[in-house]
Enzyme design. Structure first.
Site, PDB file in Angstrom:
ATOM      1  CB  CYS A   2      47.988  46.932  65.079  1.00  0.00           C
ATOM      2  SG  CYS A   2      47.037  46.571  63.620  1.00  0.00           S
ATOM      3  NE  ARG A  27      54.189  47.804  65.525  1.00  0.00           N
ATOM      4  CZ  ARG A  27      54.667  46.555  65.441  1.00  0.00           C
ATOM      5  NH1 ARG A  27      55.848  46.289  65.911  1.00  0.00           N
ATOM      6  NH2 ARG A  27      53.979  45.586  64.894  1.00  0.00           N
ATOM      7  CD1 TRP A  74      48.937  47.533  58.370  1.00  0.00           C
ATOM      8  CD2 TRP A  74      49.842  49.558  58.230  1.00  0.00           C
ATOM      9  NE1 TRP A  74      49.503  47.639  57.133  1.00  0.00           N
ATOM     10  CE2 TRP A  74      50.062  48.864  57.012  1.00  0.00           C
ATOM     11  CE3 TRP A  74      50.327  50.837  58.352  1.00  0.00           C
ATOM     12  CZ2 TRP A  74      50.751  49.425  55.939  1.00  0.00           C
ATOM     13  CZ3 TRP A  74      51.016  51.396  57.281  1.00  0.00           C
ATOM     14  CH2 TRP A  74      51.215  50.707  56.092  1.00  0.00           C
ATOM     15  CG  ASN A 100      48.766  44.106  66.880  1.00  0.00           C
ATOM     16  OD1 ASN A 100      47.894  44.975  66.796  1.00  0.00           O
ATOM     17  ND2 ASN A 100      49.982  44.343  67.307  1.00  0.00           N
ATOM     18  N   GLY A 101      46.832  41.180  64.047  1.00  0.00           N
ATOM     19  CA  GLY A 101      46.786  39.929  63.297  1.00  0.00           C
ATOM     20  C   GLY A 101      45.565  39.902  62.388  1.00  0.00           C
ATOM     21  CD  GLU A 481      63.522  45.468  43.335  1.00  0.00           C
ATOM     22  OE1 GLU A 481      63.185  46.301  42.461  1.00  0.00           O
ATOM     23  OE2 GLU A 481      63.584  45.748  44.535  1.00  0.00           O
ATOM     24  CE  LYS A 485      65.314  47.729  46.980  1.00  0.00           C
ATOM     25  NZ  LYS A 485      64.348  47.881  45.971  1.00  0.00           N
ATOM     26  CD  GLU A 488      66.067  51.781  46.247  1.00  0.00           C
ATOM     27  OE1 GLU A 488      65.448  52.834  46.403  1.00  0.00           O
ATOM     28  OE2 GLU A 488      65.511  50.700  46.092  1.00  0.00           O
ATOM     29  CG  HIS A 504      73.586  42.634  20.649  1.00  0.00           C
ATOM     30  ND1 HIS A 504      73.771  42.285  19.335  1.00  0.00           N
ATOM     31  CD2 HIS A 504      72.978  41.563  21.232  1.00  0.00           C
ATOM     32  CE1 HIS A 504      73.282  41.086  19.108  1.00  0.00           C
ATOM     33  NE2 HIS A 504      72.791  40.624  20.230  1.00  0.00           N
ATOM     34  CE  LYS A 603      58.782  52.439  51.768  1.00  0.00           C
ATOM     35  NZ  LYS A 603      59.577  51.377  51.106  1.00  0.00           N
TER      36      LYS A 603
HETATM   37  C1  AGP Z   1      62.016  50.951  45.817  1.00  0.00           C
HETATM   38  O1  AGP Z   1      63.133  50.419  46.515  1.00  0.00           O
HETATM   39  C2  AGP Z   1      62.092  52.447  45.695  1.00  0.00           C
HETATM   40  N1  AGP Z   1      62.087  53.030  46.965  1.00  0.00           N
HETATM   41  C3  AGP Z   1      61.089  53.034  44.720  1.00  0.00           C
HETATM   42  O2  AGP Z   1      61.475  52.599  43.440  1.00  0.00           O
HETATM   43  C4  AGP Z   1      59.606  52.647  44.880  1.00  0.00           C
HETATM   44  O3  AGP Z   1      59.437  51.285  44.577  1.00  0.00           O
HETATM   45  C5  AGP Z   1      58.770  53.476  43.889  1.00  0.00           C
HETATM   46  O4  AGP Z   1      58.894  54.826  44.257  1.00  0.00           O
HETATM   47  C6  AGP Z   1      57.308  53.082  43.856  1.00  0.00           C
HETATM   48  O5  AGP Z   1      56.726  53.318  45.108  1.00  0.00           O
HETATM   49  P1  AGP Z   1      55.235  52.724  45.387  1.00  0.00           P
HETATM   50  O6  AGP Z   1      55.356  51.244  45.289  1.00  0.00           O
HETATM   51  O7  AGP Z   1      54.901  53.214  46.763  1.00  0.00           O
HETATM   52  O8  AGP Z   1      54.340  53.283  44.326  1.00  0.00           O
END
Ligand code: AGP
Length: 608
Positions: A2, A27, A74, A100-101, A481, A485, A488, A504, A603
């Site tokens: 928030c 934010r 938020w 906020n909190g 993961e 990272k 991407e 293998h 995003k």
């Molecule tokens: C994560 O770094 C990516 N931006 C992407 O894989 C993301 O995790 C995926 O699109 C899922 O998004 P969501 O968690 O909002 O469903």
């Protein structure tokens, strides 16, 4: 998270409040509101949606006054709607607060206040603050606020205002930032520096436990015992852009560093005093959990990788079979579902099209659906049977970091909660795990302080177009993961491999000096990992190992080591991912990539 803005001075407050809130829009929020002292009464206007909706609502109202407070919300407790937007007032509308909190004990306080005759208008935790001020007020707003903060548990950055005392704003802070901007014959309050920079760069930063009495011409700050403090004036050098990132170069780095707080907030009020788990968001009965035959976790991208960790955790603790699926596959494989299959959908945004389709399919087939999401009021949160929120705050960088670690936290809590219901885990084991969960934020802090130990490996890594992440068990899930990272945001082709699988085929790609990141945090797999590390070292790979404190062997086999604090191996993914996030971030910076907005990516992927 928030946004808070307050003003007291000689100018009209409303335009300053709106301008300040607009500087905090980055934010993320879902509703907004303002309250002003207009001559002899308090005027309050609130609206769900963007600031524009609030301004349209205010349009006709004549908000004239030189003292006021404003807020962008938020949502955490209570869906986004006009009534849940801040400010909140007491029964008499003589006191208003913005906050906020998270007030952890708001339920019990609300019940007590209701028993004292107070009537509530919203579903929020914040509203209890306004009624508590009303309850304690005996002619001094500051003293009333002090009694309130003695009564509440949790985190707050709050500002209170009252018609009875039209020349002061009272602020209090614990775990949620508050800054006071100093002007000539006027003063400003904000949760974040960007809201102040148009008016002043001279600030007081409130610390935890401090309370501020703000008038047009003075700011008196006291500690928790009411003793005035001589605060140093901090001059802000940042421009607005830097201020939005709290001084970090990118949102991603800011969000990596926000993880201790995000994990703490996600754990908050979900572990009882006796160390058990209390997830009252989950409505499954003991009977239903005992009849479960399977769990399916469905998600995309980073959330899917969280589900892979969840599989290990659920199978280890609950001895229940767990399937994990990427949502785009799940929805087309005609999955075997039903009331004996719990479906857990994981989505930071709560808007990912494939994950939503999977949720709907699961419900169609009669499975109970629990959602794990970061956005209150998101489609996933509205369509799931039950929702457990990660309280990570808005995640702005495309690359997900704090959402991932808080998803893991929720999955640990969910496994323990179900284990308690199923009587599958002895309480002593639950207590051991929750004790260690509460240590994770400080462990993450410690790793973040080691970031410079990655410099040498990162500068090598950023010169390559190919690299490998290897691990076994939970480390393999985290390796996936880490490779996502790196891919991407640095555009390096990173591949994660089950370490035992290299021989293998993929071992053919291991060439001299190629960077390999080996995760080795699972003691029961050390010997196996050491032989896999030797395999790649025999081909002259350049190996960075992520190991756990106390492991003195793995480091002997590799070229660089990052040591994470010792923890229960089952919990290590929350820690071992941190160096991988930092590695990806710094490699991307060294390669001149657009870290927060990488090419081709969004995003939230709301299309199939
Ligand atoms: C994560 O770094 C990516 N931006 C992407 O894989 C993301 O995790 C995926 O699109 C899922 O998004 P969501 O968690 O909002 O469903």
């Amino acid at each position: 998270m928030c946004g808070i803005v307050g003003y007291i001075g000689g100018q009209q407050a409303y335009p300053i409040l709106i301008e300040g809130l607009s500087k905090l829009e980055y934010r993320g929020y879902d509703s907004a509101g303002v309250a002003l002292l207009c001559e002899d009464h308090l005027e309050m206007v609130k609206s769900v949606g963007r600031l524009r909706a609030l301004e349209e609502k205010v349009g006709a109202t004549d908000l004239v006054g030189t003292i006021g407070i404003g807020h962008t919300r938020w949502a955490t407790h209570g869906r986004p709607c006009d009534e849940n937007a801040h400010p909140h007032s007491d029964c008499t509308n003589e006191f208003v607060v913005i906050h906020n909190g998270i007030i952890e004990n708001y339920q019990s306080l609300r019940e007590w206040l209701q028993s004292e005759g107070h009537t509530f208008r919203s579903e929020t935790d914040t509203e209890v603050l306004a009624h508590l001020i009303e309850h304690f007020y005996e002619g001094d707003l500051k003293e009333a606020v002090r009694l309130v903060i003695d009564k509440v548990k949790g985190s707050y950055g709050m500002v209170a205002m009252s018609r009875y005392e039209p020349d002061r704003l009272i602020c209090a802070r614990k775990d949620s930032p508050l800054v006071i901007g100093l002007g000539e014959g006027e003063n400003f309050i904000a949760s974040d520096i960007p809201a102040l920079l148009k008016y002043t760069r001279q600030t007081f930063i409130l610390n935890d436990g401090e309370l501020a009495d703000v008038t047009r011409d003075s700011v008196i700050i006291e500690n928790g015992n009411g003793v005035p403090i001589d605060k140093e004036i901090i001059h802000i050098e940042w421009d607005v852009l830097a201020a939005e990132k709290d001084g970090y170069e990118h949102f991603m780095l800011k969000e990596i560093h926000e993880q201790p707080k995000a994990i703490r907030d996600t754990l908050r009020s979900r572990i009882t005093a006796d160390g058990l788990v209390n997830l009252d968001e989950v409505k499954l009965t003991a009977e239903q959990t005992k009849n479960l035959l399977k769990v399916v976790m469905v998600a995309c991208g980073t959330a899917y990788h969280a589900g892979l960790v969840g599989k290990y955790v659920f199978e280890k603790l609950l001895r229940l079979p767990v399937e994990v699926d990427v949502a785009s596959e799940f929805r087309y494989r005609d999955p075997l579902l039903g009331e004996d299959t719990l479906v857990v959908v994981i989505s930071q945004s709560g808007e990912t099209a494939d994950t939503l389709a999977a949720l709907r399919l699961a419900k169609e087939k009669g499975s109970p659906v629990v959602a794990v999401t970061n956005v209150v009021g998101s489609t996933v949160s509205r369509e799931a049977d039950q929702v457990i929120y990660t309280w990570a705050g808005p995640e702005i960088a495309v690359a997900s970091t704090k959402a991932y670690t808080t998803q893991l936290i929720v999955l640990y809590l969910l496994a323990l909660h179900l284990g308690q219901l199923m009587e599958a885990i002895p309480n002593e084991e639950v207590v051991l795990l929750t004790q260690e969960l509460t240590q994770l934020p400080s462990h993450v802090d410690q790793i973040l302080r080691q970031a410079n130990e990655l410099t040498e490996f990162t500068s090598r890594l950023s010169q390559w177009e190919d690299t490998f992440f290897i691990g076994r068990g939970l480390d393999y899930a985290v390796a996936l993961e880490g490779s996502l990272k790196l891919k991407e945001i640095s555009y390096i082709h990173a591949e994660a491999y089950a370490a035992g699988e290299l021989k293998h085929g993929t071992l053919a790609l291991i060439t001299e000096n190629i960077p390999v990141i080996a995760l080795a945090t699972q003691p029961q797999l050390y010997e196996k990992m050491w032989s896999n590390i030797k395999e790649v070292k025999a081909r002259d790979a350049y190996v960075l190992a992520i190991v756990m404190e106390g492991d003195r062997e793995t480091g002997k086999e590799v070229d660089a080591v990052i040591t994470i604090p010792a923890t229960i191996p089952l919990l290590s993914p929350v820690l071992s991912v941190i160096p991988l996030q930092l590695l990806s971030y710094y490699a991307a910076v060294q390669r001149g990539c657009d870290v927060d907005k990488p090419r081709n990516l969004a995003k939230s992927v709301t299309v199939e």
